[in-house]
Design an enzyme around this catalytic site. Sequence first.
Site, short mmCIF file in Angstrom:
data_model
loop_
_atom_site.label_atom_id
_atom_site.label_comp_id
_atom_site.label_asym_id
_atom_site.label_seq_id
_atom_site.Cartn_x
_atom_site.Cartn_y
_atom_site.Cartn_z
N CYS A 158 3.63 -6.81 -22.21
CA CYS A 158 2.97 -6.17 -20.70
C CYS A 158 3.74 -6.34 -19.52
O CYS A 158 3.10 -5.88 -18.06
CB CYS A 158 1.28 -6.47 -20.70
SG CYS A 158 1.18 -8.17 -20.41
N HIS A 203 1.19 -1.41 0.02
CA HIS A 203 0.18 -0.07 0.09
C HIS A 203 0.55 0.85 0.10
O HIS A 203 0.85 2.16 -0.44
CB HIS A 203 -1.00 -0.35 0.95
CG HIS A 203 -2.73 -1.02 1.26
ND1 HIS A 203 -3.03 -1.34 2.06
CD2 HIS A 203 -2.31 -1.48 -0.43
CE1 HIS A 203 -4.24 -2.43 1.92
NE2 HIS A 203 -3.62 -2.44 -0.07
N ASN A 241 6.95 -10.84 -16.30
CA ASN A 241 7.56 -11.38 -15.08
C ASN A 241 7.59 -12.54 -14.97
O ASN A 241 8.57 -13.13 -14.77
CB ASN A 241 6.08 -10.43 -14.60
CG ASN A 241 6.50 -8.83 -14.32
OD1 ASN A 241 7.40 -8.72 -15.07
ND2 ASN A 241 5.41 -8.69 -14.47
C1 PEP Z 1 3.65 -10.76 -16.31
O1 PEP Z 1 3.34 -11.75 -15.74
O2 PEP Z 1 4.08 -10.18 -16.58
C2 PEP Z 1 2.20 -9.81 -15.91
C3 PEP Z 1 2.01 -9.06 -16.98
O3 PEP Z 1 1.43 -10.75 -15.26
P1 PEP Z 1 1.60 -9.87 -13.71
O4 PEP Z 1 2.37 -9.07 -13.10
O5 PEP Z 1 0.35 -10.00 -13.39
O6 PEP Z 1 1.36 -11.17 -13.27
#
Ligand code: PEP
Length: 741
Positions: free
Chosen positions: A667, A359, A619
């Site tokens: 993303c 947070h 990620n």
């Molecule tokens: C990712 O895994 O790169 C992703 C965008 O999803 P999250 O970070 O929400 O797992």
Amino acid sequence: MTAPRRLLARLRDLRAHGAAPLSALVRVVSAELVSEVCSVYVQRPGDILELAATEGLNPNAVGRTRLRIGEGIVGLCAATGTVMNLPDAQNHPAFAYRPETGEEPFASMLAVPVRRAGRVLGVLVVQNRTPRHFTADEVDELETVAMLLVDLLPESGATEGSPEGLAGTVPRLFTGTALMGGLAVGPVLLLRGNRAPIRLLADDPRAEQRRLEEAVDRMQRGLDDLFAGIPHSGRPADVTASREVLDAYRLVAADAGWLRRVSEVIRGGVTAEAAVQRVATELHDRMRRIGDAYLRERLADIEDLANRLLTTLIGDGPTGPVPEDAILAARRIGPAELLDWHARGIAGVAIEEASPAGHAAILARALAIPAIGGLRGMLDSIEPGDDAIVDADEAHLILRPEHEVREAYRRVKETRGAKYAGLASLRDKPVVTADGVGLKLMLNIGLALELPQLERTGADGIGLFRTEIAMMARGLITDVAEQASLYARVLDQCGDRPVLFRTLDLGADKLLPGTVSEEENPAMGWRSLRVGLDRPAVLRRQLRGLLLAAGDRDLSVMFPMVATVAEFKAAKALLIAEAKRVRPTPGRLRVGSMLEIPALLWQLPELLKETDFISIGTNDLAQFLYAADRGTPSLYDRYDFLSQPMLDILEQVVATAHAAGVPVSVCGEAAARPLEALVLAALGVTSLSMPASAILPMKSMFAGVELAAFRSVLAAVRRGATGRLREPLATWTRERGILTP
Ligand code: PEP
Ligand code: MG
């Protein structure tokens, strides 16, 4: 009179007759708690714990028995700051035998740390012959006595365990995790650094309970004022600071559970403030042991509230403006507290315990305060009057910087300020490289309060709407109507700009409150789309919410953590079935898959026949490709995203998808890092999705780069024999002023 209150009354009598020697104290505690041994170890310079007083062990050992922090049960208690409750201490692997103490006959041992502001001053120990666990009440009583020792130990020469000879003189560099990028240079302010010692013992528990209730009342009113004071106009970042996080905070403030615990402690004979402080310490200990990020945040909110309550009780709350450019240093900080300090004008924040998903981090980003978390050991090194530099872009805190270093940073800050002001003019310009290649820069968000970032940054749309975040803030999976209303707000705000809604990605480190993962390895467990397919009612509800929100507008939905084409098809079938039931039908319904699990790479041709678009979640893809947990800080830099295997994969995905006419976006966090974003663009990715703070600097960077030239360099570097990619690419871009050093 109950045993604990009688004990406290006797201790108070001791104090009233001048400074109570530790030897008298251990005698009283041993008698009142009916324990055969009571000893106090105090911390001495050089991380040593020395036996300072004992009732029951050999008195000749006093001043002689010494243990290093971490050595023996006592040392372990001090090193970890946790209570050790052992029925058979001598058979514990950490037990360190000291013959001079004569402790052989004593089997059971209860060791409690004596702490002030998170630092260990010593350890209080009781021992008995009978092997047994001490009861919860006994632990409680000894912890109360340990609180009393906080004042006594410094009188006995205890140190606070700061590294001898280092503190206060030389510069120190701490590296943590960036919570919000940016730079701050100025004097350090310690959060609660000058809190006065508090009164511990009370005569009348009922009067203390009344004081507590009045303080809770005052605190609640203060919170209402604070939250109401968040501006509804002005800088969008300020406006966005408010809702979901603070809503979650309010829920916690109204929760009676932790206040009941405070009342319980008051009944033991201590003042309201001492009871609150005690509960805050307990919460802090629990937090340290909880792996789940979301639960930790909830407990952090309660700890924050406990600290506010303490401030209300003893009246030492923050008032007035802070020195110019002040940097707030804290062990932890809660959202309301951060708002307070922001209003008072702090320029940066350095936190020992905070994660980017917490947070405090969400608020720091919304308020645009440069902030770093995970700065372990920082507080031990700070001395009154210290200056510091928060270089949040590099996640560095430089304590007591040399004059030249400070001046260099000041200059960078001035030019950056000018640069950022200049960037605002890019807001409404399309993203085009110097050689005319157009790109789309999209936002990653998850809360409605982040929507104003669209206007602030001029983003091309939302490339990842993480639907689970709002549910985590609400603490439950909301009903169809509530979901539909949130998604409709998102679509309204975006107008013609696209939004990629991702269905619930719960599990692993994203759990709803009250759920605890029992899995050995939750990142690879029953999570995300797996849950959606096994419990289709929840997924269907969400899909209906999305369809209702869209009405006859376009709708793009993507599924996370897809491992097989069969899973994707099953999820898509649910969406299509739901779309047949909801009227009106969306203008254009697009269904996409996230690419986060390496197995999907070998199913691409089949997947591309089924999907309208692909979004690469770097990620998780990097986590599973390198089998390296994304939540383990020490692994963060171990495998470089700019590596041959990763780039080979990305190149292949882009080429295969382009050939099939399926758009690809990225993303994950990699898209938000300048050099990685350049490489992605050079590999042919034309849509990058990232947090708001990255968009304008990224626009500016792309405007200054000849992508074709960079592509040739990338190809040459990848063919090179060294296998190193980052260094030569960074040098090339730096030399051309594309990336600033
Ligand atoms: C990712 O895994 O790169 C992703 C965008 O999803 P999250 O970070 O929400 O797992
Ligand atoms: Mg992911």
